[in-house]
Structures are given as C-alpha cells and as structure tokens.
Enzyme design. Structure first.
Site, PDB file in Angstrom:
ATOM      1  CB  CYS A 178      19.346  20.953  43.946  1.00  0.00           C
ATOM      2  SG  CYS A 178      17.645  19.924  44.163  1.00  0.00           S
ATOM      3  CB  CYS A 195      14.005  21.537  37.740  1.00  0.00           C
ATOM      4  SG  CYS A 195      14.748  20.253  37.842  1.00  0.00           S
TER       5      CYS A 195
END
Ligand code: DGL
Length: 262
Positions: free
Chosen positions: A177, A74
């Site tokens: 992302c 992440c």
C-alpha cells in the site's frame, strides 16, 4: 519546442506521494498532476464498485487535462480496477505492484502488508504464486492507511503496533500500500527487516513508457487539481487557500527530508 509530457498521479490520499517522489527523482521531465482523494480515503475496505467509480472520476479529470499517461499510485485501485480502467481510457495507465519479485530475490520468509481489498485480490495471489520458493504471509491491515494519513496530517500519533501483526522472523516486508511507504523507516525498525515497495519500479515503468529522448525539459513541476476544499493536495508551491491543503504540502516536504533514498 515540443509540448511537455503531462502525467496524472492518483491515490486515495497521500500514499501516492511516495510514488510521485520516485517519479520526480527518476523522471523529472513531465508536468505531474497529483490527485489525492483525501475526503474519501481510505479506500482499502470499500466495495470494489465504489473504488472503481472513484478511480474513474480521477482519471476523467486527468483526461480533461489531456495527460499523456496516468499512474494509479494506489495498490488498492490497481488490484481492483486497473484492467477495467485501461479499457475505458485511451492514455496508458500504469499501476503500482507490490514488490513481491524484489523481495523473493532476497528473502525466503516475507510478510506482505496490504489493505483488505489488495490482500484478497486475485492479482496479488497470482503474483505471489510466481515465487513458490518464498513463503509469503499476507496481512490485511484494516486501518493502517487511515492511521498514517491522520498521523501525517498532525491529527493523531501513529501507534504502529496497533495495526501490525506480531513480529516473527521475517526476512523482508513488502509494503503493498503506497501509504505504508510514507513510514517505511518506522516499519523497517519495527520488524527489524528490510522493506520493499513498488514506487521505484512504477517510476521506471512510466519512464520506459514515455521517455523517447526528449530534451525540451527545463525543470520538474508538480501541479495541483481543484476538486473541492477537501479533495485537493497541493504540491510544489504552497497556496495557503485552506489549512488542509497547507498541512499536506508540509507533510510532503517532511516526508522527502525524512526518508533517505536507497
Ligand atoms: N494508498 C492506497 C494503496 O496503495 C490506498 C490506501 C487506502 O486508501 O486504504 O492501497
């Protein structure tokens, strides 16, 4: 026989599956545990302290399992709290970095797509500053990760143009992302430009960190963690204990089929 390595892979939701897929491809020896915090995704606009708390919860779960390493799959969690988490845990924590370096090697005009927290982070600013010969435009995509998650769970069609900036003559697009990697083909077609993500680099870093010529592996495995009905992602063998879990497993299978490896 030596004990098999164990690695925890964490993301706010499904985005980290893109990293897990690369880990399974390049480094199938360990047992992987995937923790996707779907119930609280997206993280990208949450306060930093909250992101750090959620990340620590996941890492505590991995600690309880006795992992040899964990991946923050992440970008948001990496940007917000990787250093802080490294001080709290004894096992190594590998973060995921936007592939700024790879893009800078090949392009002079680059668009970086990221969540708001990653886009504003000092970590990203420092990385971009290392490549002054390339012009980077950083775009904070407020709802793109959530829209991808909804799309993959079959809740809503993905309308990329609602979440992306206008097309310009970018030579490359950095996916800052891990959720974006799940639709990287679509993003590349939208901008008509190559996309760069950090999944492969992360898998390589993990392998360099842990692989010491072990030969005790027979097959890759992905194991699952139970936290609550809503926060579990099952991979590997589907256990149809709830619909949410089942759907997510299907998504992973589709994702693996849909996106060819470079
Ligand atoms: N997949 C995550 C990232 O790489 C987080 C997306 C989100 O939850 O907003 O940033």
């Amino acid at each position: 026989m030596e004990k098999r390595l164990q690695v925890g892979v964490f993301d706010s939701g499904m985005g980290g599956l893109s990293v897990l897929a690369e880990c399974l491809r390049l480094f199938p020896e360990p047992i992987y545990y995937y923790y996707g915090d779907n119930a609280r995704a997206p993280y990208g606009s949450r306060p930093k302290e909250e992101i750090a708390n959620f990340t620590e919860e996941a890492l505590r779960a991995f600690e309880g399992l006795g992992v040899d390493a964990a991946i923050l799959a992440c970008n948001t969690a990496t940007a917000v709290c990787a250093e802080e988490m490294r001080k709290k845990f004894t096992f190594p924590i590998v973060g995921v970095e936007p592939a700024i370096k790879q893009a800078a090697k090949q392009c002079r005009r680059v668009l970086v797509l990221a969540t708001p927290r990653t886009a504003e982070s000092e970590r990203l600013a420092a990385l971009v500053a290392r490549f002054p010969e390339t012009a980077f435009t950083v775009f904070a995509a407020e709802r793109l990760a959530a829209a991808i998650e909804e799309h993959l769970l079959g809740k809503k069609m993905l309308a990329l143009q609602e979440h992306l900036p206008l097309r310009a003559n970018y030579e490359g697009i950095v996916l800052g992302c891990t959720h974006y990697s799940l639709v990287k083909g679509e993003i590349a077609s939208y901008f008509k430009a190559p996309v760069y993500d950090g999944a492969e680099g992360t898998a390589k870093r993990l392998k360099n960190l842990l692989f010491v010529g072990r030969s005790d592996h027979a097959y890759p495995a992905v194991t699952t963690l139970h936290f609550s009905e809503k926060t579990v992602i099952f991979l590997g063998k589907s256990r149809k204990t709830n619909e949410h879990v089942y759907n997510t497993n299907i998504c992973f299978q589709c994702f693996r089929k849909k996106i060819p490896k470079e």
